[in-house]
Design an enzyme around this catalytic site. Structure first.
Site, PDB file in Angstrom:
ATOM      1  N   SER A 127      12.307 -32.612  10.020  1.00  0.00           N
ATOM      2  CA  SER A 127      13.098 -33.184   8.927  1.00  0.00           C
ATOM      3  C   SER A 127      13.038 -32.299   7.688  1.00  0.00           C
ATOM      4  CB  SER A 127      12.563 -34.567   8.559  1.00  0.00           C
ATOM      5  OG  SER A 127      12.447 -35.374   9.700  1.00  0.00           O
TER       6      SER A 127
HETATM    7  N1  SAH Z   1       8.616 -36.033  12.522  1.00  0.00           N
HETATM    8  C1  SAH Z   1       9.038 -34.834  13.185  1.00  0.00           C
HETATM    9  C2  SAH Z   1      10.538 -34.735  13.369  1.00  0.00           C
HETATM   10  C3  SAH Z   1      10.979 -35.661  14.417  1.00  0.00           C
HETATM   11  S1  SAH Z   1      12.513 -35.269  15.186  1.00  0.00           S
HETATM   12  C4  SAH Z   1       8.520 -33.596  12.479  1.00  0.00           C
HETATM   13  O1  SAH Z   1       7.866 -33.716  11.444  1.00  0.00           O
HETATM   14  O2  SAH Z   1       8.741 -32.505  12.994  1.00  0.00           O
HETATM   15  C5  SAH Z   1      12.595 -36.726  16.175  1.00  0.00           C
HETATM   16  C6  SAH Z   1      11.649 -36.755  17.356  1.00  0.00           C
HETATM   17  O3  SAH Z   1      11.743 -38.060  17.927  1.00  0.00           O
HETATM   18  C7  SAH Z   1      12.027 -35.781  18.472  1.00  0.00           C
HETATM   19  O4  SAH Z   1      10.953 -34.953  18.772  1.00  0.00           O
HETATM   20  C8  SAH Z   1      12.393 -36.696  19.637  1.00  0.00           C
HETATM   21  O5  SAH Z   1      12.076 -36.170  20.909  1.00  0.00           O
HETATM   22  C9  SAH Z   1      11.582 -37.942  19.324  1.00  0.00           C
HETATM   23  N2  SAH Z   1      12.054 -39.171  19.958  1.00  0.00           N
HETATM   24  C10 SAH Z   1      13.331 -39.576  20.201  1.00  0.00           C
HETATM   25  N3  SAH Z   1      13.334 -40.777  20.807  1.00  0.00           N
HETATM   26  C11 SAH Z   1      12.028 -41.150  20.965  1.00  0.00           C
HETATM   27  C12 SAH Z   1      11.368 -42.286  21.522  1.00  0.00           C
HETATM   28  N4  SAH Z   1      12.030 -43.309  22.067  1.00  0.00           N
HETATM   29  N5  SAH Z   1      10.018 -42.312  21.484  1.00  0.00           N
HETATM   30  C13 SAH Z   1       9.300 -41.308  20.941  1.00  0.00           C
HETATM   31  N6  SAH Z   1       9.861 -40.201  20.407  1.00  0.00           N
HETATM   32  C14 SAH Z   1      11.207 -40.126  20.410  1.00  0.00           C
END
Ligand code: SAH
Length: 209
Positions: free
Chosen positions: A57
């Site tokens: 993000s």
């Molecule tokens: N907080 C992260 C950015 C997250 S991007 C950072 O600091 O880098 C969103 C993430 O959510 C992705 O890695 C994706 O694979 C994950 N995601 C999507 N759906 C999900 C689910 N149902 N359970 C767990 N993770 C999930």
């Protein structure tokens, strides 16, 4: 504003109104959380790719979401969407323990490796469907979801402790950053912090890559 902060965080502090402790916690080598080919752009205000079509993000969003949940002074936080582990690292400097869930196995493993390299140990990471929360360790003082859901997964509200805050981007085409608060009696209220743009929260079993 603390003069110890690097320029990118000092600038961020001028554009978003957040607790200085949040900016200090964000003072991490952001380039270590992204693919090495993005090394030089890691310290900019953009969202960055972390593989598997996912993104880290943008700093202003990390700052706003972190600041929002810190208002309830949580000791434990459940994070859904570990991604690069950057947000996990930020939270680990502000709370006692971070519980983080990621559905893509390679991303989950890379994040753990990165966090250990930075000598961050006050977290637990699970590879699984974050829509289900993490029942074993519930309730959590605060919950942060870093992927957008069409609606708040009910399990996450259930696993939020009374007095706690849950921050989550809600919506499909148009997303809003929502803050849900659970009062001591268990009543839920919500408010919007404005429009955001996140990758989708995908329900279902964990996948390899
Ligand atoms: N907080 C992260 C950015 C997250 S991007 C950072 O600091 O880098 C969103 C993430 O959510 C992705 O890695 C994706 O694979 C994950 N995601 C999507 N759906 C999900 C689910 N149902 N359970 C767990 N993770 C999930």
């Amino acid at each position: 504003m603390s003069s110890r902060l690097p320029p990118w965080l000092r600038e961020l502090g001028e554009t978003v109104q957040v607790d200085p402790a949040v900016l200090e916690a964000m003072d991490l080598p952001r380039e270590r959380f992204v693919d090495s080919s993005f090394g030089s752009s890691a310290l900019t205000a953009r969202a960055l790719p972390i593989g598997g079509g996912q993104t880290i993000s943008k700093p202003s969003t990390v700052a706003r979401m972190t600041d929002a949940i810190m208002k309830c002074r949580p000791a434990t936080v459940l994070e859904i969407g570990t991604g690069s582990g950057y947000q996990t690292a930020v939270l680990s400097r502000l709370v006692e323990k971070v519980y983080t869930v990621e559905r893509i196995r390679n991303i989950h493993l890379d994040a753990i490796r990165r966090l250990y390299k930075l000598e961050i140990y006050n977290f637990k990471a699970l590879c699984g469907d974050g829509c289900l929360g993490w029942k074993t360790y519930a309730p959590f003082d605060a919950v942060m979801v870093t992927a957008a859901a069409p609606a708040v997964p009910p399990a996450l509200l259930e696993q939020l402790a009374p007095g706690g805050l849950l921050v989550i981007p809600v919506g499909t085409e148009r997303q809003e950053l929502m803050v849900y608060s659970k009062d001591p009696g268990g009543q839920i209220t919500s408010r919007s912090l404005g429009g955001v743009n996140f990758v989708p929260l995908i329900p279902g079993e964990a996948v390899g890559s």
